[in-house]
Design a protein around this motif. Structure first.
Motif, PDB file in Angstrom:
ATOM      1  N   ASP A 292      -3.133 -48.601  13.988  1.00  0.00           N
ATOM      2  CA  ASP A 292      -2.343 -47.452  14.436  1.00  0.00           C
ATOM      3  C   ASP A 292      -1.827 -47.665  15.858  1.00  0.00           C
ATOM      4  OD1 ASP A 292      -2.637 -46.000  12.077  1.00  0.00           O
ATOM      5  OD2 ASP A 292      -4.556 -45.147  12.723  1.00  0.00           O
TER       6      ASP A 292
ATOM      7  N   CYS B 149       1.186 -49.950  16.171  1.00  0.00           N
ATOM      8  CA  CYS B 149       2.471 -49.377  15.745  1.00  0.00           C
ATOM      9  C   CYS B 149       3.209 -48.708  16.904  1.00  0.00           C
ATOM     10  CB  CYS B 149       2.254 -48.369  14.623  1.00  0.00           C
ATOM     11  SG  CYS B 149       1.778 -49.152  13.068  1.00  0.00           S
ATOM     12  N   ARG B 150       2.520 -48.500  18.021  1.00  0.00           N
ATOM     13  CA  ARG B 150       3.182 -47.930  19.184  1.00  0.00           C
ATOM     14  C   ARG B 150       4.135 -48.983  19.770  1.00  0.00           C
ATOM     15  NH1 ARG B 150      -1.291 -44.389  22.614  1.00  0.00           N
ATOM     16  NH2 ARG B 150      -1.972 -43.041  20.874  1.00  0.00           N
ATOM     17  N   GLN B 151       5.331 -48.548  20.123  1.00  0.00           N
ATOM     18  CA  GLN B 151       6.366 -49.473  20.565  1.00  0.00           C
ATOM     19  C   GLN B 151       5.954 -50.281  21.790  1.00  0.00           C
ATOM     20  OE1 GLN B 151      10.123 -47.563  21.131  1.00  0.00           O
ATOM     21  NE2 GLN B 151      11.218 -49.447  21.584  1.00  0.00           N
TER      22      GLN B 151
ATOM     23  N   GLU C 135       1.718 -58.636  12.796  1.00  0.00           N
ATOM     24  CA  GLU C 135       2.377 -57.659  13.664  1.00  0.00           C
ATOM     25  C   GLU C 135       3.591 -57.025  12.988  1.00  0.00           C
ATOM     26  OE1 GLU C 135       3.086 -56.873  18.268  1.00  0.00           O
ATOM     27  OE2 GLU C 135       2.770 -58.955  17.683  1.00  0.00           O
TER      28      GLU C 135
ATOM     29  N   LEU D 276       2.574 -54.598  10.099  1.00  0.00           N
ATOM     30  CA  LEU D 276       2.010 -53.323  10.535  1.00  0.00           C
ATOM     31  C   LEU D 276       3.040 -52.466  11.264  1.00  0.00           C
ATOM     32  CD1 LEU D 276      -1.559 -54.422  11.686  1.00  0.00           C
ATOM     33  CD2 LEU D 276      -0.966 -53.023   9.706  1.00  0.00           C
ATOM     34  N   LYS D 277       3.823 -53.062  12.173  1.00  0.00           N
ATOM     35  CA  LYS D 277       4.788 -52.286  12.949  1.00  0.00           C
ATOM     36  C   LYS D 277       5.905 -51.691  12.077  1.00  0.00           C
ATOM     37  CE  LYS D 277       4.606 -53.840  17.774  1.00  0.00           C
ATOM     38  NZ  LYS D 277       4.468 -52.474  18.345  1.00  0.00           N
ATOM     39  N   TYR D 278       6.268 -52.421  11.028  1.00  0.00           N
ATOM     40  CA  TYR D 278       7.383 -51.978  10.183  1.00  0.00           C
ATOM     41  C   TYR D 278       6.919 -51.553   8.787  1.00  0.00           C
ATOM     42  CZ  TYR D 278      10.253 -54.032  13.846  1.00  0.00           C
ATOM     43  OH  TYR D 278      10.846 -54.326  15.058  1.00  0.00           O
ATOM     44  N   GLU D 279       5.645 -51.200   8.674  1.00  0.00           N
ATOM     45  CA  GLU D 279       5.048 -50.906   7.372  1.00  0.00           C
ATOM     46  C   GLU D 279       5.809 -49.843   6.587  1.00  0.00           C
ATOM     47  OE1 GLU D 279       0.527 -50.552   5.684  1.00  0.00           O
ATOM     48  OE2 GLU D 279       1.008 -49.396   7.482  1.00  0.00           O
TER      49      GLU D 279
END
Length: 658
Positions: A543, A546-548, A574, A577-580
């Motif tokens: 979680d 996922c923060r920018q 990465e 998870l970031k673009y899930e």
């Protein structure tokens, strides 16, 4: 008898069929015509699957020739090279051995459009690829011009109609090579002519011999040809250029390889710079004043040029509001002073070219080594091909590269690989491979070629791929390595390496999702230091990532049980998870798309029997003969209403056949 004409540097040599004594030179499995980027991949694919293969070229010195830009990759094209490599092709490995500068483009944007681009040493690239071909088992290189394709008629097993089947090729000297499959990779050589102002030479690229006889044979087989045009800029003497007036362009500090098989550490080296300059109003005025002397605007050129790689004349005319255009000065290699003038291809006369180039900052005293020129050539409308790149009217005949109406080394290599692979698989009695639009950029490229009536040389772009977030260059191996392995082009060692990578990615994503962190002082201080909101409740490391403002690398500070992982694994973790959320949404779109692709159209379907189809749709469906409802839906002139009618008809037909 038939008269064959060879037009070469003003000479015309005539030779009648009666005078040529044909003899059986060899009996092989596959003949590949052309040894450019498409031909090399096609021939290697066939030979690596154990088929006896001959590759024909007008000059052995032109194998994998780069007659235009001295680079591989770039926006969307880098995706193609990665996919070629994932499937077991050679282009990625070859550029890794011969590049002189490497750069990842679009890094300020999202990962879907990141594209690797490398400057090649032209001579070394060609030499290295030739070495690969020369040492490939089951592959023979033959310097000869193929002037005829032999064929006979046979009954098609599906439609029961008489259909042509290739049986061999004939060279200009009269030698016959009997074969079961032919792959056409003729590039820009068919009836080629180069134009520089009023001067016209009947040659292929770089003054090489054109192929003037094969078009007649193709027409006799019922293959329709069309005329396309492309061009190339001048090459300058490096010593005559003032680089101090230009912006220096450096390569990346950390070089990323094209091939998934290349060890990144093995290619870290000193790189050569490129340079950026611009045209100006003086440049444009010279061009406008001499448009009547440009073969493009004087009506001398018959062929259609590429919209997305225009000549400088086209740029000045079509973008009249622009007061300048970018010009990239790029080295052709380590052992030459020739510099490529990217962005200024032209067919203007030589004296106009020199005046035009000398208005550009840094080129005031430039000396031209090779003039810019336009080249026009015969090619096909790829609607004559199945998605396998096999001809619909001729069994055993395949095509790849610029002959199919595309442009670019990468597009050519991708098609060559698929055409050669499918020719080999069909001969071996195995299922041919068609990559769809949700699997690969190669799938988008071929689908666009065979379903759209392309009026100009086709160029790959990221915007053409609907599912580009899934089709990133970084995950080409995860998407396609298994297909290459099952086809026989990827080694067991490379495939096992992929399986291990998949496992590491899966394990690390699971660990990050299951590792919770709370609002301890250490965590809150870490978040504050990185300008991230403090925690009110416990969350997972996934979680936080996922923060920018946070990344996998930054989280190492609070991730005490982190394993040591390869960079390519970390990259996938990465991105996944970031673009899930976006990836899941696009995956759902793909599921809907695949439903239409799985609805196959019978080979014997008679569209005249389908009630309520509009006349235009009926005509287009009969012309293109799509293999699936999905492919039919992408044909210009076939509306959603026509697709609904087709689906109802198929449902009724299936019910009747049960």
């Amino acid at each position: 008898g038939d008269v064959y004409k060879r037009q070469m540097k003003g000479m015309v040599i005539k030779m009648s069929t009666d005078e040529k004594k044909r003899f059986i030179m060899d009996k092989v499995d596959v003949c590949v015509i052309g040894a450019g980027h498409a031909g090399c991949e096609a021939a290697l694919a066939c030979a690596r699957l154990g088929l006896e293969t001959v590759i024909f070229t007008v000059s052995v010195d032109s194998i994998a020739l780069m007659p235009c830009n001295p680079n591989v990759g770039g926006s969307s094209k880098g995706h193609l090279v990665r996919e070629i490599d994932a499937l077991g092709g050679e282009m990625g490995k070859n550029i890794d051995k011969t590049f002189i500068q490497s750069k990842m483009l679009n890094v300020s944007k999202g990962p879907a459009v990141h594209s690797l681009r490398a400057q090649a040493d032209k001579a070394e690239y060609s030499r290295a690829m030739r070495k690969v071909l020369e040492n490939q088992d089951h592959l023979t290189i033959k310097q000869a011009e193929v002037c005829e394709i032999l064929w006979e008629e046979e009954e098609d097993k599906d439609t029961k109609e008489l259909k042509k089947k290739v049986t061999g090729v004939v060279t200009y000297s009269g030698a016959v090579y009997e074969c079961k499959r032919v792959v056409l990779c003729t590039g820009t050589y068919l009836r080629a002519r180069c134009l520089c102002g009023e001067a016209i030479t009947y040659t292929g690229p770089n003054g090489l011999q054109p192929a003037n006889h094969l078009p007649d044979s193709l027409k006799e087989m019922g293959i329709e040809l069309r005329r396309f045009k492309t061009g190339t800029p001048a090459r300058m003497d490096k010593r005559s250029i003032d680089f101090s007036k230009m912006e220096e362009q450096f390569g990346d500090k950390e070089i990323v390889p094209f091939s998934f098989s290349t060890d990144p550490e093995s290619i870290q080296k000193e790189q050569i710079s490129c340079y950026l300059t611009y045209t100006n109003e003086k440049t444009h005025e010279i061009i406008r004043s001499n448009l009547d002397r440009s073969p493009i605007y004087a009506g001398i050129i018959e062929g259609t040029g590429p919209r997305y790689c225009p000549s400088i004349e086209d740029k000045v005319v079509k973008f009249a509001d622009k007061d300048r255009h970018q010009v990239f000065i790029e080295p052709e290699g380590l052992h030459t002073n020739e510099m490529y003038v990217g962005g200024m291809s032209s067919s203007l006369p030589e004296e106009v070219q020199l005046a035009m180039y000398r208005t550009v900052p840094g080129l005031e005293h430039c000396k031209i080594v090779r003039n810019a020129y336009a080249i026009e050539y015969d090619c096909i409308n790829a609607k004559q091909l199945y998605p396998t790149l096999a001809f619909k009217k001729v069994n055993g005949l395949y095509a790849g590269g610029q002959f199919n109406g595309s442009s670019g080394y990468e597009e050519a290599a991708a098609q060559g690989l698929m055409a050669g692979l499918n020719a080999a698989l069909s001969l071996l009695g195995k299922q041919e491979i068609v990559l769809d639009r949700s699997q690969a950029y190669i799938g988008v490229l071929i689908d666009d070629l065979v379903t759209k009536d392309n009026r100009e040389p086709y160029r790959m772009m990221t915007s053409r791929a609907e599912y580009r977030l899934l089709l990133r260059q970084d995950n080409a191996d995860l998407r396609l390595r298994k297909i290459g392995y099952e086809a026989g082009l990827v080694s067991k060692e490379d495939y096992e390496k992929l399986l291990r990578k998949e496992e590491l990615i899966k394990e690390e994503i699971k660990r990050l999702k299951n590792t919770k962190v709370g609002g301890s002082q250490k965590i809150q201080e870490f978040l504050t230091a990185h300008e991230s909101n403090p925690l009110k409740n416990a969350v997972s490391l996934a979680d936080l990532m996922c923060r920018q403002e946070l990344s996998y690398e930054l989280l190492a500070e609070i991730d005490e049980k982190r394993p040591v992982l390869p960079k390519d694994v970390v990259e996938q973790v990465e991105i996944e998870l970031k673009y899930e959320g976006y990836i899941e949404r696009q995956s759902r779109q793909v599921e809907q798309y695949k439903k239409m692709e799985k609805k196959l159209l019978p080979v014997d379907i008679d569209y005249d029997d389908v009630p309520s189809l509009r006349i235009e749709a009926r005509q287009k469906l009969k012309e293109f003969r799509p293999v699936s409802v999905g492919q039919a839906s992408r044909i210009s002139g076939v509306s959603p209403a026509d697709i609904s009618v087709l689906l109802v008809y198929l449902e009724q037909r299936n019910h009747q056949h049960k």
